[in-house]
Scaffold this motif. Structure first.
Motif, short mmCIF file in Angstrom:
data_model
loop_
_atom_site.label_atom_id
_atom_site.label_comp_id
_atom_site.label_asym_id
_atom_site.label_seq_id
_atom_site.Cartn_x
_atom_site.Cartn_y
_atom_site.Cartn_z
N ASP A 159 0.84 -1.19 0.00
CA ASP A 159 0.00 0.00 0.00
C ASP A 159 0.88 1.25 0.00
OD1 ASP A 159 -2.22 1.64 0.16
OD2 ASP A 159 -2.36 1.47 2.34
N ILE A 164 -2.11 2.83 -6.80
CA ILE A 164 -3.37 2.56 -7.49
C ILE A 164 -3.44 3.35 -8.80
CG2 ILE A 164 -5.88 2.78 -7.36
CD1 ILE A 164 -5.61 2.32 -4.32
N MET A 181 -13.30 -0.65 -10.27
CA MET A 181 -12.12 -0.93 -9.44
C MET A 181 -12.56 -0.96 -7.99
SD MET A 181 -8.52 1.16 -8.93
CE MET A 181 -7.84 0.73 -10.53
N VAL A 183 -10.85 -1.68 -4.14
CA VAL A 183 -9.59 -1.83 -3.43
C VAL A 183 -9.88 -2.09 -1.96
CG1 VAL A 183 -7.39 -0.76 -2.84
CG2 VAL A 183 -8.48 -0.22 -5.03
N SER A 184 -9.23 -3.11 -1.40
CA SER A 184 -9.38 -3.37 0.03
C SER A 184 -8.01 -3.67 0.62
CB SER A 184 -10.34 -4.54 0.28
OG SER A 184 -9.92 -5.71 -0.38
N ARG A 185 -7.87 -3.36 1.88
CA ARG A 185 -6.60 -3.61 2.58
C ARG A 185 -6.92 -3.96 4.02
NH1 ARG A 185 -4.08 2.53 3.45
NH2 ARG A 185 -5.76 3.27 4.80
N ALA A 192 -2.39 -4.30 0.00
CA ALA A 192 -3.69 -3.92 -0.55
C ALA A 192 -4.01 -4.85 -1.72
CB ALA A 192 -3.68 -2.47 -1.01
N ARG A 193 -5.27 -5.17 -1.87
CA ARG A 193 -5.69 -6.02 -2.99
C ARG A 193 -6.63 -5.21 -3.88
NH1 ARG A 193 -7.03 -12.30 -2.30
NH2 ARG A 193 -4.76 -12.23 -2.11
N GLN A 194 -6.28 -5.11 -5.14
CA GLN A 194 -7.09 -4.38 -6.11
C GLN A 194 -7.82 -5.37 -7.01
OE1 GLN A 194 -4.70 -1.42 -8.17
NE2 GLN A 194 -3.27 -1.37 -6.45
N ILE A 196 -9.84 -5.23 -10.39
CA ILE A 196 -10.04 -4.31 -11.51
C ILE A 196 -10.73 -5.05 -12.65
CG2 ILE A 196 -8.91 -2.78 -13.16
CD1 ILE A 196 -6.49 -2.75 -11.17
#
Length: 226
Positions: A159, A164, A181, A183-185, A192-194, A196
């Motif tokens: 992160d 991003i 999109m 996004v969570s962390r 962080a995981r995106q 998309i």
């Protein structure tokens, strides 16, 4: 005397089984999960929630789920005999049910999958919304929100400021339009995981470049699900 029809007789041109929620949707959730895993699993623990918990055997959702784990499409005639094909493929599976998960969508599945060849594990939670439409709402504990109806890129990265926007810019230079999109962390400056979704395929060269970035840890690419 006519032969009695099975619940897995063809209904329409694109589905096998009695219900799109209980067959086509279940197949698509499983197909998304094996693409996240990167292989047909050797072991699967599947939890059916709420409505699914009460009906998965009678509606054939169990066979549809196993068929999806084997990579079969929703209109594949082999759904009827998916258990036999799983045995031949060495796929071991266990079903369990939770009938009163009030915070979850009525048709929810959780799949815990293992690829024995690599030791990789994933946990995927999906919802079957009806008409074969699905939503993947959690991956490995990270909240998610994608359907599989578009091309999906899952990016695990540190992160860092600007990360991003940079990834979005790289995808845009590939002439891919980002449709959604998410996004969570799990904490500030943690991984962080995106998630998309793009309208068109992401090129292999673009994926290779993103994977080479020092702050990118892992990338999963899921082409449009059938």
């Amino acid at each position: 005397m006519a032969e009695k029809s099975s619940i897995f007789d063809m209904i329409g041109p694109v589905m096998i089984g009695p219900s799109s929620s209980h067959t086509a949707g279940v197949v698509r959730i499983a197909r998304a999960a094996i693409r996240i895993l990167g292989a047909v699993p050797t072991e699967a623990l599947v939890t059916f929630y709420n409505s699914f918990a009460r009906t998965y055997e009678g509606h054939g959702s169990d066979r549809a789920l196993v068929a999806g784990l084997l990579g079969y499409a929703p209109d594949d005639a082999r759904i009827r005999t998916a258990f036999e094909h799983a045995a031949a493929a060495g796929l071991r599976y266990t079903f369990q049910s939770v009938g009163n998960a009030s915070t979850m969508h009525p048709n929810t599945l959780k799949l815990n999958l293992l690829d024995g060849a690599t030791g990789r594990r994933v946990e995927v939670v999906g919802q079957s919304r009806g008409g074969g439409v699905v939503r993947i709402v959690e991956v490995d504990g990270f909240p998610a929100d994608f359907s599989g109806s578009l091309h999906t890129l899952i990016v695990d990265a540190r992160d860092e400021p600007g990360s991003i926007a940079f990834i979005a810019s790289v995808i845009a230079h590939d002439e891919c339009n980002i449709a959604t999109m998410f996004v969570s962390r799990k904490g500030k400056h943690a991984v962080a995981r995106q998630f998309i979704e793009t309208d068109s395929p992401v090129q292999e060269l673009t994926l290779a470049y993103l994977r080479a970035l020092r702050w990118v840890q892992h990338i999963t690419y899921i082409p449009t699900l059938e």
